[in-house]
Design an enzyme around this catalytic site. Sequence first.
Site, PDB file in Angstrom:
ATOM      1  N   SER A 130     -19.089 -23.728  -5.430  1.00 21.11           N
ATOM      2  CA  SER A 130     -18.958 -22.926  -6.642  1.00 21.11           C
ATOM      3  C   SER A 130     -20.297 -22.923  -7.356  1.00 21.11           C
ATOM      4  O   SER A 130     -21.133 -23.806  -7.121  1.00 21.11           O
ATOM      5  CB  SER A 130     -17.897 -23.550  -7.557  1.00 21.11           C
ATOM      6  OG  SER A 130     -17.955 -23.018  -8.864  1.00 21.11           O
TER       7      SER A 130
ATOM      8  N   TYR B   6     -14.491 -30.838 -12.200  1.00 18.99           N
ATOM      9  CA  TYR B   6     -14.674 -29.709 -11.287  1.00 18.99           C
ATOM     10  C   TYR B   6     -16.141 -29.597 -10.868  1.00 18.99           C
ATOM     11  O   TYR B   6     -16.450 -29.475  -9.683  1.00 18.99           O
ATOM     12  CB  TYR B   6     -14.196 -28.415 -11.952  1.00 18.99           C
ATOM     13  CG  TYR B   6     -14.271 -27.212 -11.045  1.00 18.99           C
ATOM     14  CD1 TYR B   6     -13.342 -27.033 -10.027  1.00 18.99           C
ATOM     15  CD2 TYR B   6     -15.275 -26.260 -11.199  1.00 18.99           C
ATOM     16  CE1 TYR B   6     -13.408 -25.938  -9.183  1.00 18.99           C
ATOM     17  CE2 TYR B   6     -15.340 -25.154 -10.367  1.00 18.99           C
ATOM     18  CZ  TYR B   6     -14.410 -25.001  -9.365  1.00 18.99           C
ATOM     19  OH  TYR B   6     -14.483 -23.916  -8.519  1.00 18.99           O
TER      20      TYR B   6
END
Length: 178
Positions: free
Chosen positions: A75, A87
């Site tokens: 990501s 995350y």
Amino acid sequence: EAWQDAVNRIDAESGKLDGLVNNAGRSLRKSFQETSIDEWQNLMDVNIDSVLYGMKYCYEILTKSLDPAIVNVSSIAGMLGYFAPAYGTSKWGVRGLSKSAALQYADSGIRVNSIHPGLVDSALLNSGTQEFVEESLKAVPLNRVAQPDEIAQVVAFLLDTASSYITGAEIVVDGGLT
């Protein structure tokens, strides 16, 4: 056990695996203080440990192919400081794991690359509020989210022999956000 079962099925059917895409992920939009240890560990289990398992268990069967490749989906959160630390950490981990695997697997002819999508029209993005999406879009020069097939085309290129001299690369697909 699930990975070993999958490898056994592939081995029984064709005896080789040409490409592996590790694309597991879940989000946790919480601060350090809001994140419980259990939430942290669960996120790491899904977002990074699964990548390790895929590469570890598929290694031998990948070596049986002529130009095997692995694409690990990270990501943009793995490219910069990110507001959701669990995350972001997990996606930085995928980035580092991919670099290490590219070095270690090169002698076996396995290419390993990572891709770093930005905002993609997906269940993960839409698991937040519409306000989150609208605010995030303000930072995207192309002023739109990516469609899943745009990410899939990058993955397909990295699996294809057209990218046979690319390993250890980090491909950012984010509409200019980073």
